[in-house]
Design a protein around this motif. Sequence first.
Motif, PDB file in Angstrom:
ATOM      1  N   ASP A  31      37.069  41.156  36.947  1.00 55.23           N
ATOM      2  CA  ASP A  31      36.428  42.351  37.489  1.00 55.23           C
ATOM      3  C   ASP A  31      35.846  42.077  38.866  1.00 55.23           C
ATOM      4  O   ASP A  31      35.983  42.892  39.795  1.00 55.23           O
ATOM      5  CB  ASP A  31      35.314  42.831  36.551  1.00 55.23           C
ATOM      6  N   ARG A  35      37.044  43.823  42.290  1.00 54.13           N
ATOM      7  CA  ARG A  35      36.056  44.650  42.980  1.00 54.13           C
ATOM      8  C   ARG A  35      35.695  44.082  44.355  1.00 54.13           C
ATOM      9  O   ARG A  35      35.707  44.797  45.357  1.00 54.13           O
ATOM     10  CB  ARG A  35      34.804  44.761  42.109  1.00 54.13           C
ATOM     11  N   THR A  41      38.332  50.283  42.824  1.00 56.45           N
ATOM     12  CA  THR A  41      37.302  51.095  42.192  1.00 56.45           C
ATOM     13  C   THR A  41      37.233  50.749  40.697  1.00 56.45           C
ATOM     14  O   THR A  41      38.129  50.106  40.154  1.00 56.45           O
ATOM     15  CB  THR A  41      37.608  52.585  42.348  1.00 56.45           C
ATOM     16  N   GLU A  42      36.176  51.212  40.045  1.00 54.84           N
ATOM     17  CA  GLU A  42      36.056  50.976  38.605  1.00 54.84           C
ATOM     18  C   GLU A  42      37.203  51.631  37.848  1.00 54.84           C
ATOM     19  O   GLU A  42      37.702  51.084  36.850  1.00 54.84           O
ATOM     20  CB  GLU A  42      34.709  51.504  38.098  1.00 54.84           C
ATOM     21  N   ASP A  43      37.631  52.807  38.308  1.00 51.24           N
ATOM     22  CA  ASP A  43      38.753  53.473  37.646  1.00 51.24           C
ATOM     23  C   ASP A  43      40.033  52.654  37.783  1.00 51.24           C
ATOM     24  O   ASP A  43      40.840  52.571  36.837  1.00 51.24           O
ATOM     25  CB  ASP A  43      38.967  54.865  38.251  1.00 51.24           C
ATOM     26  N   GLN A  44      40.256  52.063  38.947  1.00 50.83           N
ATOM     27  CA  GLN A  44      41.447  51.245  39.153  1.00 50.83           C
ATOM     28  C   GLN A  44      41.415  49.985  38.291  1.00 50.83           C
ATOM     29  O   GLN A  44      42.426  49.577  37.725  1.00 50.83           O
ATOM     30  CB  GLN A  44      41.582  50.873  40.633  1.00 50.83           C
ATOM     31  N   ILE A  45      40.231  49.368  38.182  1.00 53.70           N
ATOM     32  CA  ILE A  45      40.091  48.174  37.346  1.00 53.70           C
ATOM     33  C   ILE A  45      40.368  48.519  35.886  1.00 53.70           C
ATOM     34  O   ILE A  45      41.071  47.795  35.169  1.00 53.70           O
ATOM     35  CB  ILE A  45      38.694  47.562  37.507  1.00 53.70           C
ATOM     36  N   SER A  46      39.825  49.647  35.444  1.00 48.19           N
ATOM     37  CA  SER A  46      40.066  50.095  34.067  1.00 48.19           C
ATOM     38  C   SER A  46      41.546  50.369  33.836  1.00 48.19           C
ATOM     39  O   SER A  46      42.090  50.079  32.765  1.00 48.19           O
ATOM     40  CB  SER A  46      39.245  51.347  33.771  1.00 48.19           C
TER      41      SER A  46
END
Length: 348
Positions: A31, A35, A41-46
């Motif tokens: 993560d 990041r 973004t958090e959405d892309q990481i998810s």
Amino acid sequence: MQPHILRAVVWFALLVAASLPGFCQSNPDLDAYFRQNIGLTEDQISAIRSGQPVAKALTSRTPAEVFLFGAVYIRATPESYFLYATDFDQLRKLPVYLQIGVFSNPPQLSDLKDFSFSKEDIEGLKNCKPGACLIQMPASYIGELQRSINWASPDLDEQVNQLLQKTALQRLLQYQREGDAALGTYDDQSDPTNVAQQFAYILSYHKSLLDHLPDFYHYLLSYPNAKPANVENTFYWARVKFGLKPTLRIVQTVILTGAPTDPVAYAIADKQLYASHYFETALDLSFCVRDTADPKPTGFYLIEILGSEQTGLTGFKGTIIRKVAVDRSVSNIEDTLMTVKNTLEGKR
């Protein structure tokens, strides 16, 4: 060992993956890497963690540089990717590859029997001179070409291609003996390009990850010296569809195999040694990162970063070309990652 298939649909260019923190004995903080180093973004990481491919262009230091990132989580073993990625029969099926030849060990002239310039390229060589040539090549080769070729001969194409193949073999053998010093300088433009210096500059873009693989990093710079025991090489040539005309390339593939307990199961580098057009330097790296955060891992993270130094990307026209090409390449990376994921997971 053979080159991995992801090189097929993206620009044949790449560079080192930035700094995956914690790549020692502890669990890698993916993560934080995504990041902080890639700017996801958090959405892309998810999305990556859920098995969706994510790709983006990275910030370049100069207009001529292109760096691309891609990652996806694959529910399969890293070994399955290794087998898939080193299968030349798979590579030959892709439309971007017009021809592929694998060099023997040691390389032989017969390995290059289909390595040839197009009629258009041969026509463009007639007036080739240092600082003004349609093909990337050193001044010494340009001089030999003009001295030894009878441009009025009916077997002109054969003469040129025999010289091309002979010279390509000599330069590859010299590279295998001497390393980057043998890569020489492209003198086809008014501003010469020292290939070894450009390669070292590209490799320096994000060397933090390879700080955790110091032997691999050092070997990429010092080849053929300091070869790690867990590293293998192969060499191949290809005629590829790229840009406005087919391009000949000679590539070295370096594959590091990690120990069963290492976070990185495989690290693969495709280093361009020669290209007839477009790419002055290119290096592609990919990493199969084990899912050590899961006590019962069901897959691995495939992380790609592609880097290159290219001609024709500066100025007003070059800026437009760059944007179109980068956008298309980002889309191609995502499509290719999904194809690899579906293939390894047994989906159709």
